[in-house]
Enzyme design. Structure first.
Site, PDB file in Angstrom:
ATOM      1  N   ASP A  12       0.871  -1.182   0.000  1.00  0.00           N
ATOM      2  CA  ASP A  12       0.000   0.000   0.000  1.00  0.00           C
ATOM      3  C   ASP A  12       0.906   1.229   0.000  1.00  0.00           C
ATOM      4  O   ASP A  12       2.125   1.124   0.159  1.00  0.00           O
ATOM      5  CB  ASP A  12      -0.894  -0.010   1.260  1.00  0.00           C
ATOM      6  CG  ASP A  12      -1.793   1.220   1.340  1.00  0.00           C
ATOM      7  OD1 ASP A  12      -2.377   1.603   0.318  1.00  0.00           O
ATOM      8  OD2 ASP A  12      -1.894   1.814   2.429  1.00  0.00           O
ATOM      9  N   SER A  13       0.289   2.402  -0.102  1.00  0.00           N
ATOM     10  CA  SER A  13       1.067   3.639  -0.036  1.00  0.00           C
ATOM     11  C   SER A  13       1.588   3.887   1.381  1.00  0.00           C
ATOM     12  O   SER A  13       2.473   4.714   1.576  1.00  0.00           O
ATOM     13  CB  SER A  13       0.195   4.815  -0.466  1.00  0.00           C
ATOM     14  OG  SER A  13      -0.880   4.964   0.445  1.00  0.00           O
ATOM     15  N   TYR A  44      -0.992   8.292  -2.465  1.00  0.00           N
ATOM     16  CA  TYR A  44      -1.077   7.982  -3.894  1.00  0.00           C
ATOM     17  C   TYR A  44      -2.284   8.662  -4.543  1.00  0.00           C
ATOM     18  O   TYR A  44      -2.291   8.917  -5.735  1.00  0.00           O
ATOM     19  CB  TYR A  44      -1.256   6.472  -4.099  1.00  0.00           C
ATOM     20  CG  TYR A  44       0.000   5.620  -4.017  1.00  0.00           C
ATOM     21  CD1 TYR A  44       1.232   6.156  -3.652  1.00  0.00           C
ATOM     22  CD2 TYR A  44      -0.072   4.266  -4.312  1.00  0.00           C
ATOM     23  CE1 TYR A  44       2.357   5.349  -3.585  1.00  0.00           C
ATOM     24  CE2 TYR A  44       1.051   3.456  -4.255  1.00  0.00           C
ATOM     25  CZ  TYR A  44       2.264   3.994  -3.884  1.00  0.00           C
ATOM     26  OH  TYR A  44       3.368   3.187  -3.831  1.00  0.00           O
ATOM     27  N   GLY A  45      -3.300   8.905  -3.726  1.00  0.00           N
ATOM     28  CA  GLY A  45      -4.613   9.299  -4.257  1.00  0.00           C
ATOM     29  C   GLY A  45      -4.655  10.604  -5.017  1.00  0.00           C
ATOM     30  O   GLY A  45      -5.589  10.855  -5.762  1.00  0.00           O
ATOM     31  N   CYS A  75      -4.296  -1.566  -1.848  1.00  0.00           N
ATOM     32  CA  CYS A  75      -4.479  -0.134  -2.050  1.00  0.00           C
ATOM     33  C   CYS A  75      -5.478   0.031  -3.192  1.00  0.00           C
ATOM     34  O   CYS A  75      -5.252  -0.491  -4.297  1.00  0.00           O
ATOM     35  CB  CYS A  75      -3.134   0.493  -2.421  1.00  0.00           C
ATOM     36  SG  CYS A  75      -3.238   2.225  -2.887  1.00  0.00           S
ATOM     37  N   ASN A  76      -6.572   0.705  -2.922  1.00  0.00           N
ATOM     38  CA  ASN A  76      -7.584   0.897  -3.967  1.00  0.00           C
ATOM     39  C   ASN A  76      -7.050   1.730  -5.117  1.00  0.00           C
ATOM     40  O   ASN A  76      -7.335   1.479  -6.277  1.00  0.00           O
ATOM     41  CB  ASN A  76      -8.815   1.584  -3.377  1.00  0.00           C
ATOM     42  CG  ASN A  76      -9.599   0.667  -2.478  1.00  0.00           C
ATOM     43  OD1 ASN A  76     -10.581   0.062  -2.883  1.00  0.00           O
ATOM     44  ND2 ASN A  76      -9.166   0.526  -1.239  1.00  0.00           N
ATOM     45  N   GLU A 154      -2.523   8.784   8.494  1.00  0.00           N
ATOM     46  CA  GLU A 154      -1.061   8.611   8.533  1.00  0.00           C
ATOM     47  C   GLU A 154      -0.430   9.466   9.639  1.00  0.00           C
ATOM     48  O   GLU A 154       0.624   9.140  10.159  1.00  0.00           O
ATOM     49  CB  GLU A 154      -0.437   8.964   7.173  1.00  0.00           C
ATOM     50  CG  GLU A 154      -0.746   7.976   6.052  1.00  0.00           C
ATOM     51  CD  GLU A 154       0.069   6.686   6.111  1.00  0.00           C
ATOM     52  OE1 GLU A 154       1.208   6.705   6.596  1.00  0.00           O
ATOM     53  OE2 GLU A 154      -0.454   5.645   5.646  1.00  0.00           O
ATOM     54  N   CYS A 186     -10.984   2.794   0.218  1.00  0.00           N
ATOM     55  CA  CYS A 186      -9.577   3.100   0.464  1.00  0.00           C
ATOM     56  C   CYS A 186      -9.214   2.270   1.688  1.00  0.00           C
ATOM     57  O   CYS A 186      -9.963   2.273   2.685  1.00  0.00           O
ATOM     58  CB  CYS A 186      -9.400   4.588   0.745  1.00  0.00           C
ATOM     59  SG  CYS A 186      -7.742   4.996   1.353  1.00  0.00           S
ATOM     60  N   HIS A 188      -7.187   2.647   3.918  1.00  0.00           N
ATOM     61  CA  HIS A 188      -6.951   3.399   5.157  1.00  0.00           C
ATOM     62  C   HIS A 188      -8.251   3.583   5.965  1.00  0.00           C
ATOM     63  O   HIS A 188      -8.221   3.688   7.182  1.00  0.00           O
ATOM     64  CB  HIS A 188      -6.409   4.799   4.854  1.00  0.00           C
ATOM     65  CG  HIS A 188      -4.949   4.853   4.544  1.00  0.00           C
ATOM     66  ND1 HIS A 188      -4.419   4.360   3.381  1.00  0.00           N
ATOM     67  CD2 HIS A 188      -3.900   5.353   5.257  1.00  0.00           C
ATOM     68  CE1 HIS A 188      -3.111   4.569   3.380  1.00  0.00           C
ATOM     69  NE2 HIS A 188      -2.760   5.166   4.507  1.00  0.00           N
TER      70      HIS A 188
HETATM   71  N1  DGL Z   1      -4.810   2.946   1.029  1.00  0.00           N
HETATM   72  C1  DGL Z   1      -4.784   3.640  -0.238  1.00  0.00           C
HETATM   73  C2  DGL Z   1      -6.040   3.306  -1.027  1.00  0.00           C
HETATM   74  O1  DGL Z   1      -6.670   2.303  -0.731  1.00  0.00           O
HETATM   75  C3  DGL Z   1      -4.510   5.067   0.049  1.00  0.00           C
HETATM   76  C4  DGL Z   1      -4.239   5.879  -1.109  1.00  0.00           C
HETATM   77  C5  DGL Z   1      -3.385   7.088  -0.863  1.00  0.00           C
HETATM   78  O2  DGL Z   1      -2.222   6.914  -0.504  1.00  0.00           O
HETATM   79  O3  DGL Z   1      -3.889   8.184  -1.147  1.00  0.00           O
HETATM   80  O4  DGL Z   1      -6.402   3.967  -1.961  1.00  0.00           O
END
Ligand code: DGL
Length: 268
Positions: A12-13, A44-45, A75-76, A154, A186, A188
């Site tokens: 994941d990010s 990442y989003g 990670c979505n 985070e 997501c 998170h």
């Molecule tokens: N957990 C990531 C997801 O499911 C977070 C994405 C991010 O880092 O913005 O999209």
């Protein structure tokens, strides 16, 4: 090493994918796991498809170098933007989180109205809409980007006033949609699931893909004769930018007393 002793790779990010790791460990306690949190590049989003694909491929290659038998894109955003690239370049089987989450929501949506909460990139990709419509065209899907949720989580601010304000700000419009099913799109977001549930009330079912992807992973390993059901198991956690806070929050999510987090700066 016997093939079934090879680890399951999860990435994941940052911290969010640990909600998937938690479900995987619960369902398959004997599996070895290697987790990678790309904290150096989180979130990442808000990034482009090309950038997320490049980061994801680098991580998948790293996991491949560790000889993992299966990769879970926990990670979505990466699942929405990078899954085809990963499947093209990585030899190990790769599973994303969107299809399992969409399937789960389509099963439980009684009033045929589903709302997706996700990052800007996930929402823009429309991957949830495509996957839900593939299963049931009659389901109406609305989507909302909640870009502040990931940095709040985070930063370790889950449950804080800032978190509650962000929930109010992003989720107030949902009340007019009247969807009985809301996808936490997501990985998170399960960290703040209780606050979201409190805000949306008891009539709304919250769906997160953790259990479903864990189930799919188990089925895939069983089919391939690669499920590990005995012996000792290990969990290794790598972060591309290690901090004491990451280790502490990781422990909050997956439980336990002590966590050894391995730093890895291989592509920074
Ligand atoms: N957990 C990531 C997801 O499911 C977070 C994405 C991010 O880092 O913005 O999209």
């Amino acid at each position: 090493m016997k093939p079934n002793e090879q680890a399951i790779g999860i990435f994941d990010s940052g911290l969010g994918g640990l909600t998937i790791l938690r479900a995987v460990k619960k369902l398959m306690p004997k599996e070895n796991i290697i987790y990678f949190g790309d904290t150096a590049h989180s979130p990442y989003g808000s990034k482009s498809k090309e950038t997320v694909a490049e980061y994801s491929l680098n991580i998948a290659k790293f996991l491949e170098s560790k000889k993992v038998k299966l990769i879970l894109v926990a990670c979505n955003t990466a699942s929405a933007l990078a899954l085809p690239v990963l499947k093209r370049h990585i030899k190990a089987p790769v599973l994303g989180v969107i299809e399992p989450g969409a399937a789960c929501a389509a099963k439980v949506a009684i009033n045929k109205k589903v709302t997706v909460l996700g990052t800007e990139a996930t929402v823009k990709s429309k991957e949830y809409i495509k996957n839900i419509k593939k299963l049931d065209k009659s389901i109406a899907v609305t989507q909302y980007a909640c870009p502040l949720f990931v940095p709040i989580i985070e930063e370790g601010l889950a449950g804080s006033d800032i978190c509650k304000l962000a929930i109010k700000r992003y989720l107030t419009p949902l009340k007019t949609d009247k969807a009985d099913t809301v996808i936490l799109g997501c990985t998170h977001y399960p960290v703040i699931k209780e606050d979201i549930a409190k805000f949306l009330g008891p009539k709304v079912t919250l769906v997160d893909s953790a259990e479903e992807i864990a189930k799919r992973a188990k089925e895939a390993l069983l089919r391939a004769g690669l499920l590990k059901t005995g012996g000792k198991s290990s969990t290794q956690i790598y972060a591309s930018d290690l901090s004491e806070r990451f280790a502490r929050l990781a422990l909050n999510i997956i439980g336990g007393k002590k966590l050894k987090v391995k730093e890895n700066r291989f592509y920074i």
